[in-house]
Design an enzyme around this catalytic site. Structure first.
Site, PDB file in Angstrom:
ATOM      1  N   GLY A 121       7.217  -0.568   4.864  1.00  0.00           N
ATOM      2  CA  GLY A 121       6.525   0.183   5.901  1.00  0.00           C
ATOM      3  C   GLY A 121       5.449   1.067   5.317  1.00  0.00           C
ATOM      4  O   GLY A 121       5.341   1.231   4.091  1.00  0.00           O
ATOM      5  N   PHE A 152       5.285   7.741   5.715  1.00  0.00           N
ATOM      6  CA  PHE A 152       5.835   8.546   6.813  1.00  0.00           C
ATOM      7  C   PHE A 152       6.566   7.713   7.863  1.00  0.00           C
ATOM      8  O   PHE A 152       6.697   8.129   9.011  1.00  0.00           O
ATOM      9  CB  PHE A 152       4.735   9.381   7.488  1.00  0.00           C
ATOM     10  CG  PHE A 152       3.842  10.095   6.516  1.00  0.00           C
ATOM     11  CD1 PHE A 152       4.329  11.123   5.726  1.00  0.00           C
ATOM     12  CD2 PHE A 152       2.513   9.729   6.365  1.00  0.00           C
ATOM     13  CE1 PHE A 152       3.514  11.772   4.808  1.00  0.00           C
ATOM     14  CE2 PHE A 152       1.687  10.370   5.459  1.00  0.00           C
ATOM     15  CZ  PHE A 152       2.195  11.400   4.679  1.00  0.00           C
ATOM     16  N   LYS A 194      11.099   5.336   5.269  1.00  0.00           N
ATOM     17  CA  LYS A 194      11.685   4.403   4.299  1.00  0.00           C
ATOM     18  C   LYS A 194      12.683   5.104   3.376  1.00  0.00           C
ATOM     19  O   LYS A 194      13.792   4.623   3.168  1.00  0.00           O
ATOM     20  CB  LYS A 194      10.579   3.744   3.462  1.00  0.00           C
ATOM     21  CG  LYS A 194       9.539   2.991   4.253  1.00  0.00           C
ATOM     22  CD  LYS A 194       8.522   2.330   3.348  1.00  0.00           C
ATOM     23  CE  LYS A 194       7.799   3.311   2.449  1.00  0.00           C
ATOM     24  NZ  LYS A 194       7.038   4.338   3.205  1.00  0.00           N
ATOM     25  N   THR A 203       6.181  13.498  -9.370  1.00  0.00           N
ATOM     26  CA  THR A 203       6.853  14.753  -9.727  1.00  0.00           C
ATOM     27  C   THR A 203       6.733  15.807  -8.626  1.00  0.00           C
ATOM     28  O   THR A 203       6.924  16.996  -8.873  1.00  0.00           O
ATOM     29  CB  THR A 203       6.253  15.310 -11.026  1.00  0.00           C
ATOM     30  OG1 THR A 203       4.833  15.496 -10.855  1.00  0.00           O
ATOM     31  CG2 THR A 203       6.488  14.353 -12.191  1.00  0.00           C
ATOM     32  N   ARG A 204       6.446  15.378  -7.410  1.00  0.00           N
ATOM     33  CA  ARG A 204       6.265  16.343  -6.318  1.00  0.00           C
ATOM     34  C   ARG A 204       7.542  17.106  -6.003  1.00  0.00           C
ATOM     35  O   ARG A 204       7.505  18.253  -5.584  1.00  0.00           O
ATOM     36  CB  ARG A 204       5.780  15.620  -5.056  1.00  0.00           C
ATOM     37  CG  ARG A 204       4.356  15.102  -5.127  1.00  0.00           C
ATOM     38  CD  ARG A 204       4.035  14.266  -3.910  1.00  0.00           C
ATOM     39  NE  ARG A 204       4.818  13.030  -3.870  1.00  0.00           N
ATOM     40  CZ  ARG A 204       4.909  12.247  -2.803  1.00  0.00           C
ATOM     41  NH1 ARG A 204       4.301  12.588  -1.678  1.00  0.00           N
ATOM     42  NH2 ARG A 204       5.619  11.130  -2.852  1.00  0.00           N
ATOM     43  N   ASP A 218      13.601   3.878  -4.954  1.00  0.00           N
ATOM     44  CA  ASP A 218      12.566   4.438  -4.087  1.00  0.00           C
ATOM     45  C   ASP A 218      11.193   4.172  -4.690  1.00  0.00           C
ATOM     46  O   ASP A 218      11.048   4.099  -5.908  1.00  0.00           O
ATOM     47  CB  ASP A 218      12.784   5.940  -3.914  1.00  0.00           C
ATOM     48  CG  ASP A 218      11.928   6.523  -2.800  1.00  0.00           C
ATOM     49  OD1 ASP A 218      11.789   5.857  -1.753  1.00  0.00           O
ATOM     50  OD2 ASP A 218      11.408   7.644  -2.964  1.00  0.00           O
ATOM     51  N   GLU A 219      10.176   4.036  -3.822  1.00  0.00           N
ATOM     52  CA  GLU A 219       8.807   3.736  -4.260  1.00  0.00           C
ATOM     53  C   GLU A 219       8.777   2.474  -5.113  1.00  0.00           C
ATOM     54  O   GLU A 219       8.144   2.416  -6.170  1.00  0.00           O
ATOM     55  CB  GLU A 219       8.214   4.918  -5.043  1.00  0.00           C
ATOM     56  CG  GLU A 219       8.197   6.232  -4.295  1.00  0.00           C
ATOM     57  CD  GLU A 219       7.163   6.283  -3.178  1.00  0.00           C
ATOM     58  OE1 GLU A 219       6.488   5.261  -2.944  1.00  0.00           O
ATOM     59  OE2 GLU A 219       7.029   7.335  -2.536  1.00  0.00           O
ATOM     60  N   VAL A 247      -2.504   6.570  -6.324  1.00  0.00           N
ATOM     61  CA  VAL A 247      -2.792   7.995  -6.183  1.00  0.00           C
ATOM     62  C   VAL A 247      -1.633   8.595  -5.401  1.00  0.00           C
ATOM     63  O   VAL A 247      -1.494   8.366  -4.202  1.00  0.00           O
ATOM     64  CB  VAL A 247      -4.129   8.244  -5.447  1.00  0.00           C
ATOM     65  CG1 VAL A 247      -4.335   9.739  -5.234  1.00  0.00           C
ATOM     66  CG2 VAL A 247      -5.289   7.650  -6.228  1.00  0.00           C
TER      67      VAL A 247
END
Length: 234
Positions: free
Chosen positions: A26, A29, A32, A59-60, A97-98, A174
């Site tokens: 998807g 936002f 997922k 690293t957010r 994830d990701e 990015v």
């Protein structure tokens, strides 16, 4: 006295797991990561040993796996999945994830599923240019379960299937949130982002070069009367 002889290990117990791959796709936002977390927690409640792997360059939210609404879960950071293969072999359920950022996502998931692991992958299916993101779509034919979630368009509030970049960066990778990306519908995807110059330098979200009126003219080629004229005679 019972006449029923139950096996020592029940078919659904963790030691009898059958390998499988579940893919959650998807735009940004769309929930997922939230869905990945829900599925992993479901297995944890059933006493399965689980491991979540997150992309190390994101690293957010410190070292934890985190959704956009700040729900967190302990995760193992990695840039290559093969670097955490030994840890993954020691659990029954692996959450990733990701997944679009891992170049070895396909080989890793297939190997782990063949080893009896349940692998759950959350990933973007497309880039901000609506092109396949990395090798993630190559995982689809290998998976037992594939879903594509939608978000809410952050510009018109309709169903959103795409991710639109707000900045002018050209590279694909990015990392960012709502400060850099919007989830958008088809119509809003092609609108010029505020702050970006019009013209040939703003091609990211433009399907073909030309004036806006040309798209309308193209649609007229397929007007009902023309379609009827092309139909074979009875």
């Amino acid at each position: 006295m019972s006449c029923i002889n139950l096996p020592t290990v029940l078919p659904g117990s963790p030691s009898k797991t059958r390998g499988q791959i579940q893919v959650i796709l998807g735009p940004m936002f769309s929930g997922k990561s939230t869905e990945l977390m829900r599925r992993v927690r479901r297995f944890q409640i059933a006493q399965y040993k689980c491991l979540v792997i997150k992309y190390a360059k994101d690293t957010r939210y410190s070292s934890s796996f985190c959704t956009h609404d700040r729900n967190t879960m302990e995760a193992l950071p990695a840039c290559l999945l093969r670097d955490v293969a030994q840890e993954a072999l020691g659990v029954a359920v692996i959450g990733i994830d990701e997944g679009q950022f891992f170049p070895d996502i396909v080989e890793f998931c297939e190997a782990m599923a063949n080893a009896g692991k349940t692998v759950i992958v959350a990933a973007l299916d497309g880039t901000f240019q609506r092109k396949p993101f990395g090798a993630i779509l190559n995982l689809v034919p290998l998976a037992e379960s594939v879903v594509k979630l939608t978000a809410v368009c952050m510009e018109c509030f309709r169903e959103a299937a795409y991710t639109k970049r707000l900045g002018t960066e050209k590279e694909v990778e990015v990392i960012g949130g709502a400060d850099k990306y919007h989830s958008v519908c088809r119509l809003c995807y092609f609108k010029k982002a505020s702050g970006q110059p019009a013209g040939p330098d703003n091609k990211e979200n433009c399907p073909v070069p030309g004036k806006p009126g040309e798209a309308v003219a193209a649609r007229k080629l397929f007007a009902p009367q023309q379609i009827l004229q092309c139909s074979p005679a009875n």
